[in-house]
Scaffold this motif. Structure first.
Motif, PDB file in Angstrom:
ATOM      1  N   GLY A 382       4.436  -4.377   6.465  1.00 46.12           N
ATOM      2  CA  GLY A 382       4.907  -4.405   5.280  1.00 46.12           C
ATOM      3  C   GLY A 382       5.889  -2.950   4.841  1.00 46.12           C
ATOM      4  N   SER A 383       6.503  -2.891   3.914  1.00 46.63           N
ATOM      5  CA  SER A 383       6.478  -3.433   2.738  1.00 46.63           C
ATOM      6  C   SER A 383       8.009  -5.018   2.531  1.00 46.63           C
ATOM      7  CB  SER A 383       6.715  -3.010   1.314  1.00 46.63           C
ATOM      8  OG  SER A 383       8.288  -1.746   1.422  1.00 46.63           O
ATOM      9  N   GLY A 384       8.225  -4.695   3.391  1.00 46.28           N
ATOM     10  CA  GLY A 384       9.171  -5.870   3.879  1.00 46.28           C
ATOM     11  C   GLY A 384       8.558  -7.528   3.992  1.00 46.28           C
ATOM     12  N   ALA A 385       7.975  -7.189   4.262  1.00 48.74           N
ATOM     13  CA  ALA A 385       7.268  -9.121   3.840  1.00 48.74           C
ATOM     14  C   ALA A 385       7.208  -9.781   2.783  1.00 48.74           C
ATOM     15  CB  ALA A 385       5.751  -8.698   4.785  1.00 48.74           C
ATOM     16  N   ALA A 425       1.327  -1.706  -0.658  1.00 48.01           N
ATOM     17  CA  ALA A 425      -0.134  -2.686  -0.653  1.00 48.01           C
ATOM     18  C   ALA A 425      -0.965  -2.808  -1.442  1.00 48.01           C
ATOM     19  CB  ALA A 425      -0.257  -1.510   0.489  1.00 48.01           C
ATOM     20  N   LEU A 426      -2.346  -1.872  -2.720  1.00 45.71           N
ATOM     21  CA  LEU A 426      -3.203  -2.083  -3.327  1.00 45.71           C
ATOM     22  C   LEU A 426      -2.443  -3.013  -4.147  1.00 45.71           C
ATOM     23  CD1 LEU A 426      -3.913   1.704  -3.337  1.00 45.71           C
ATOM     24  CD2 LEU A 426      -5.467  -0.163  -2.754  1.00 45.71           C
ATOM     25  N   ALA A 427      -1.227  -2.948  -4.873  1.00 49.17           N
ATOM     26  CA  ALA A 427      -0.464  -3.823  -5.950  1.00 49.17           C
ATOM     27  C   ALA A 427      -0.798  -5.040  -5.335  1.00 49.17           C
ATOM     28  CB  ALA A 427       0.662  -3.404  -6.221  1.00 49.17           C
ATOM     29  N   GLN A 428      -0.236  -5.409  -4.120  1.00 45.84           N
ATOM     30  CA  GLN A 428      -0.401  -7.003  -4.045  1.00 45.84           C
ATOM     31  C   GLN A 428      -1.624  -7.036  -3.541  1.00 45.84           C
ATOM     32  OE1 GLN A 428       2.353  -8.499  -3.271  1.00 45.84           O
ATOM     33  NE2 GLN A 428       3.220  -7.028  -3.853  1.00 45.84           N
TER      34      GLN A 428
END
Ligand code: F6P
Length: 535
Positions: A382-385, A425-428
């Protein structure tokens, strides 16, 4: 319970109860929903937290409820998981098809304390002494400044662990360390690219890493590296000084001209060998102290796995969740997304660990299993993914459990980046779980999509060691319940055999005896280039 006569998961009452529970509560219109679960129990993150050495797991967004967790624990008990684990840690021959122990935990047993089991003490002493020779060699190489470049040649387990560790520990690389390059593939582009970047042959050390010293890719790359060394004017009498081997077969390594050989026991699986002398490139880069800290972190996880009650045992809890997801919720894959650039090779590492160990359709006794085993492991940093495959995770037709791996404190000095990264990460995870209702179906997110978080405070040699050992024992846990032998890999042999025959056909231009599909492609590949080819 005797580990050899333990029942397989599908032969237990708990397995049947889990099936009934999943059918009643995890399918249909009344199926378990994470949003309701949090509404009913806002303390869910506390109830589904598991702390292991260096790694904290938040399982609150997993699609699981308390009765399922209790039944999974019962399943572990009915399957004799603890007895199997103890047998593995005691060096019994749990790798039944090869009649070998699985000695990777022994490789990280602290050198200063003799192993409590008499049977293992002798192997421990020997391995500790080999390891200390390897570490002294690494120290010496750095101190003498004799080499600018080190080329580590190995594949699979002889490559993925050291490669991951070196990337993860980049901030710990000592200023006097030589540059380390990795070459794994048969594809000559990889070796040619590395050779082209070396300062000079006489200031290069080649490390040949192969447990078996019979792996075609490694032997080919080793031979080409040797040819290159000589072609560059490297003196033949210096070959032994420039080529060292890391192997369980020093006899074969020496026959190929390697100078020093550092060895490890056959009982250490290739994909579990980072902790042995295979870690030489890591020791060269981060030093003995760094390498020993990696081992200490892994050992702390071993102790936790051996001693923590199953209900609070991090590898066991993750392994049980894997069984639940695979066999009762029928998720075919698991997506691993490390939110730390140093862990970008973690998905590749875990692919081998999980899929080579548990990607099997017959159990350790040779019986076909009537249930699914290892999921497909995939992922990207992440965050590219988020800008690649997260669309499918949010709105695709199939549910894919996501595993976020995050590190609280960064090793860089750019606090705004770290805050944003973690927020991403948390937002996803939040978006996956909550979803979004909208009149426009294109903008609708179903939500209730599961994820878990593995959190570490900092990425250090010790926490990396613990993270990797955690996954080894997690893989053992699910494999144990499935009744598999997680330590062999017969499935990679057939392709190797075919490739020998095809290479022969390719060299001789003779396709007879090959199947039509292979013969067709072989003919295309061996056609001479067109006359007007500008190259
Ligand atoms: O391809 C399978 C495998 O045997 C892996 O298990 C192993 O990690 C890899 O090949 C490399 O093997 P070796 O270290 O013996 O060269």
């Amino acid at each position: 319970m005797d580990w050899q006569s333990r029942p397989r998961c599908d032969e237990t009452p708990a397995w049947r109860a889990l099936g009934a529970h999943a059918a009643a509560h995890f399918s249909g219109p009344q199926a378990f929903d994470l949003r309701q679960a949090f509404a009913q129990d806002p303390a869910r993150p506390w109830h589904l937290a598991v702390q292991g050495p260096h790694v904290y797991a938040d399982l609150s967004r997993a699609l699981i409820d308390a009765p399922a967790r209790a039944l999974l624990l019962r399943l572990a008990e009915e399957c004799g998981l603890a007895a199997h684990r103890d047998a593995m840690l005691a060096g019994q021959h749990v790798n039944v098809s090869e009649d070998r122990p699985a000695l990777h935990p022994l490789m990280r047993w602290p050198a200063e304390s003799p192993h409590p089991l008499e049977d293992l003490r002798q192997i421990q002493r020997q391995s500790a002494s080999e390891l200390s020779n390897m570490l002294s060699f690494a120290e010496q190489v750095r101190a003498q400044g004799r080499f600018d470049d080190v080329v580590h040649i190995g594949i699979g387990g002889s490559d993925l662990g050291p490669r991951l560790a070196l990337q993860a520990l980049a901030p710990d690389i000592l200023p006097d360390a030589p540059r380390v390059h990795f070459v794994a593939n048969m594809d000559g582009h990889e070796l040619a690219g590395v050779l082209g970047r070396l300062r000079s042959a006489t200031r290069t050390l080649f490390v040949l890493a192969s447990k078996s010293f019979g792996t075609a890719e490694t032997l080919r790359n080793a031979q080409s590296a040797r040819d290159w060394f000589l072609a560059q004017g490297g003196p033949p009498q210096a070959l032994a000084e420039h080529f060292v081997a890391l192997t369980a077969r020093p006899d074969l390594a020496r026959a190929l001209g390697a100078g020093r050989c550092f060895t490890f026991p056959e009982g250490v699986g290739g994909r579990l060998s980072l902790w042995s002398v295979i870690g030489l490139p890591v020791a060269l880069a981060v030093g003995s102290a760094g390498f020993r800290a990696l081992l200490a972190g892994a050992h702390a996880m071993d102790q936790h796995f051996a001693q923590a009650p199953l209900s609070a045992n991090l590898p066991v809890q993750l392994g049980l969740l894997d069984v639940w997801y695979r066999n009762f919720l029928h998720f075919p894959s698991r997506c691993v997304v490390p939110y730390h650039h140093g862990l970008r090779r973690l998905p590749a590492y875990l692919q081998q660990l999980e899929m080579e160990s548990n990607g099997k359709r017959v159990d350790a006794r040779g019986r076909a299993v009537p249930f699914d085993t290892a999921p497909v492991i995939w992922g990207e940093e992440g965050s590219g993914a988020q800008h690649a495959f997260f669309q499918l995770l949010h709105q695709g037709t199939r549910v894919v459990p996501v595993e976020f791996v995050a590190v609280r404190r960064a090793a860089h000095d750019l606090p705004e980046h770290q805050a944003r990264l973690l927020a991403n990460a948390l937002a996803q995870a939040r978006a996956l779980m909550l979803g979004h209702a909208d009149e426009n179906p294109q903008r609708c997110f179903p939500g209730n999509r599961p994820s878990i978080f593995l959190l570490m405070d900092r990425l250090t040699p010790a926490s990396l060691g613990a993270l990797i050992a955690l996954h080894e024992h997690r893989m053992f846990t699910s494999g144990s319940l499935w009744g598999l032998n997680s330590f062999d890999q017969w499935g990679v042999e057939l392709g190797k055999r075919h490739s020998l025959a095809i290479e022969q056909a390719l060299n001789q231009g003779d396709c007879s005896g090959l199947d039509p599909a292979t013969a067709h492609l072989l003919a295309l590949l061996t056609q001479p280039p067109p006359q007007d080819d500008p190259r």
